[in-house]
Design a protein around this motif. Structure first.
Motif, PDB file in Angstrom:
ATOM      1  N   PRO A  89      28.276  34.873  37.366  1.00 11.58           N
ATOM      2  CA  PRO A  89      29.606  35.195  36.844  1.00 11.58           C
ATOM      3  C   PRO A  89      30.527  33.988  36.888  1.00 11.58           C
ATOM      4  CG  PRO A  89      28.855  36.835  38.449  1.00 11.58           C
ATOM      5  CD  PRO A  89      27.896  35.694  38.521  1.00 11.58           C
ATOM      6  N   ALA A 127      38.793  40.031  29.140  1.00 10.37           N
ATOM      7  CA  ALA A 127      37.980  39.751  30.326  1.00 10.37           C
ATOM      8  C   ALA A 127      38.732  40.132  31.593  1.00 10.37           C
ATOM      9  CB  ALA A 127      37.585  38.282  30.350  1.00 10.37           C
ATOM     10  N   TRP A 128      40.021  39.809  31.660  1.00  9.22           N
ATOM     11  CA  TRP A 128      40.862  40.189  32.803  1.00  9.22           C
ATOM     12  C   TRP A 128      40.843  41.700  32.997  1.00  9.22           C
ATOM     13  CZ3 TRP A 128      46.542  41.248  31.550  1.00  9.22           C
ATOM     14  CH2 TRP A 128      47.225  41.722  32.679  1.00  9.22           C
ATOM     15  N   ARG A 145      37.287  43.158  33.955  1.00  5.27           N
ATOM     16  CA  ARG A 145      36.947  42.898  35.361  1.00  5.27           C
ATOM     17  C   ARG A 145      37.760  43.784  36.298  1.00  5.27           C
ATOM     18  NH1 ARG A 145      36.187  36.534  36.848  1.00  5.27           N
ATOM     19  NH2 ARG A 145      33.975  36.401  36.314  1.00  5.27           N
ATOM     20  N   ALA A 169      36.489  47.359  36.058  1.00 13.12           N
ATOM     21  CA  ALA A 169      35.191  47.498  36.727  1.00 13.12           C
ATOM     22  C   ALA A 169      35.367  47.574  38.242  1.00 13.12           C
ATOM     23  CB  ALA A 169      34.279  46.341  36.351  1.00 13.12           C
ATOM     24  N   GLY A 170      36.294  46.782  38.751  1.00  7.06           N
ATOM     25  CA  GLY A 170      36.532  46.777  40.193  1.00  7.06           C
ATOM     26  C   GLY A 170      37.133  48.061  40.717  1.00  7.06           C
ATOM     27  N   SER A 202      30.351  50.159  35.499  1.00  4.15           N
ATOM     28  CA  SER A 202      30.758  48.892  36.099  1.00  4.15           C
ATOM     29  C   SER A 202      29.962  47.702  35.574  1.00  4.15           C
ATOM     30  CB  SER A 202      30.672  48.972  37.621  1.00  4.15           C
ATOM     31  OG  SER A 202      31.146  47.781  38.209  1.00  4.15           O
ATOM     32  N   ARG A 262      31.449  44.531  33.376  1.00  2.00           N
ATOM     33  CA  ARG A 262      31.341  43.152  33.882  1.00  2.00           C
ATOM     34  C   ARG A 262      30.562  42.269  32.905  1.00  2.00           C
ATOM     35  NH1 ARG A 262      33.372  42.985  38.942  1.00  2.00           N
ATOM     36  NH2 ARG A 262      33.392  44.940  40.148  1.00  2.00           N
ATOM     37  N   ALA A 303      32.871  41.386  30.147  1.00  4.05           N
ATOM     38  CA  ALA A 303      33.855  40.395  30.585  1.00  4.05           C
ATOM     39  C   ALA A 303      33.263  38.985  30.561  1.00  4.05           C
ATOM     40  CB  ALA A 303      34.349  40.739  31.996  1.00  4.05           C
ATOM     41  N   GLU A 304      32.038  38.848  31.038  1.00  7.88           N
ATOM     42  CA  GLU A 304      31.413  37.520  31.050  1.00  7.88           C
ATOM     43  C   GLU A 304      31.218  36.994  29.630  1.00  7.88           C
ATOM     44  OE1 GLU A 304      31.048  35.773  33.866  1.00  7.88           O
ATOM     45  OE2 GLU A 304      32.067  37.550  34.676  1.00  7.88           O
ATOM     46  N   ALA A 309      42.030  36.186  34.313  1.00  4.41           N
ATOM     47  CA  ALA A 309      40.683  36.723  34.144  1.00  4.41           C
ATOM     48  C   ALA A 309      39.758  36.276  35.268  1.00  4.41           C
ATOM     49  CB  ALA A 309      40.127  36.277  32.780  1.00  4.41           C
TER      50      ALA A 309
END
Length: 334
Positions: free
Chosen positions: A2, A279-280, A283, A286-287, A296, A300, A303-304, A331
């Motif tokens: 990541p 992406a921000w 992430r 997902a958290g 999740s 992620r 986002a990557e 992000a």
């Protein structure tokens, strides 16, 4: 692996930002003239935030510098950041910014994007061990906090576009300031407004995303706003209703990075920002999911992909260089 925020990345972002926060030209003012006496240069209008092509980008450039200074206080750019803050974040210069804001023609100046970033900057400065900069900026922050208090009860509808006028972004960023200052009344107002505007939303199709001007995902920033403002037990069922098919990678458009065809065009360059802000949000969302939630890894991975599409292009042209690093930092930290 990541993408991660490292001291080296922080130093690169800070060096990039130091190169434009005091660069007065080119400049795109958002300024209403009430008479010929109002035709003044950016630095005359804004003693502090006259760089970075426009006022709001300069404000969040200062936020990036404050954040990097807090994360990496011994980093190579730390002395230059402290010197800049000592030179610019003074009571006298902030008073000039406040005088501009008190003019009747400035009532809607930078609403809500600039308001939110100004409060985000104030919150970050307050977390630094040197209190003089936060004290200097406090009068300006209070003006914008008051504007949120005055405006939100008057506004019957949210603004869902993917640009500066997006109201979910404004609420989400202002929440950090409200919590940081212990202003529970402002926090309650932000939360109540988010529920009034977005609480009944369900099965979001994201059908209009992306447009050629977006740097925010109207769907994902709304979800991030509610994640930030709601208790976890209230956010979870709302999120399940709002985007019920994320595990199937739907709406599909949210998982496909935007294509940027001309980074010298300021509007098309917004799409690099869209990839970073997505992406921000991806992430952060997902958290917020419980361990083992099948959504999740999907979020992620998306986002990557968005980070990979945007991070190599932060300094390709000044149309992106003057602002993208702030969203890259959001992000990478999420």
């Amino acid at each position: 692996m990541p993408h991660a925020l490292t001291p080296e990345t922080g130093a690169r972002f800070a060096a990039l930002t130091l190169g434009h926060v005091t660069r007065e030209y080119p400049n795109k003012p958002d300024h209403t003239l009430a008479g010929p006496e109002d035709a003044r240069t950016p630095a005359a209008l804004h003693p502090v935030f006259h760089g970075s092509f426009d006022w709001h980008s300069c404000v969040h450039g200062y936020w990036l510098l404050a954040r990097v200074l807090r994360l990496f206080p011994e980093g190579p750019q730390a002395p230059a950041i402290r010197a800049l803050f000592d030179r610019q974040l003074t009571p006298e210069k902030v008073a000039g910014e406040c005088a501009y804001l008190e003019a009747p023609t400035a009532r809607g100046f930078k609403r809500p994007y600039g308001w939110a970033w100004a409060l985000k900057l104030a919150d970050e400065l307050a977390r630094l061990p040197e209190p003089r900069w936060a004290r200097a900026l406090a009068p300006m922050a209070e003006i914008f906090a008051r504007r949120f208090r005055d405006f939100l009860p008057l506004s019957p509808y949210p603004v869902r576009v993917g640009t500066h006028f997006n109201t979910a972004f404004g609420l989400r960023m202002a929440a950090d300031y409200a919590d940081g200052t212990g202003d529970t009344a402002l926090t309650d107002l932000l939360r109540a407004t988010a529920l009034r505007w977005y609480g009944e939303d369900a099965d979001c199709p994201a059908w209009g995303e992306p447009s050629g001007d977006d740097f925010l995902s109207s769907a994902l920033i709304e979800a991030e706003c509610l994640r930030r403002l709601l208790p976890a037990d209230a956010f979870a069922p709302w999120f399940d209703r709002f985007l019920p098919r994320l595990a199937e990678r739907r709406p599909e458009t949210l998982f496909r990075p935007a294509t940027v065809t001309d980074r010298s065009d300021g509007k098309i360059a917004h799409l690099d920002g869209l990839n970073l802000s997505r992406a921000w949000c991806l992430r952060a969302l997902a958290g917020a999911l419980p361990d083992g939630d099948p959504r999740s890894p999907v979020l992620r991975e998306a986002a990557e992909a968005h980070l990979a599409a945007a991070l190599p292009h932060l300094a390709d042209d000044y149309m992106g260089e003057h602002w993208l690093a702030s969203f890259a930092l959001l992000a990478l930290e999420a």
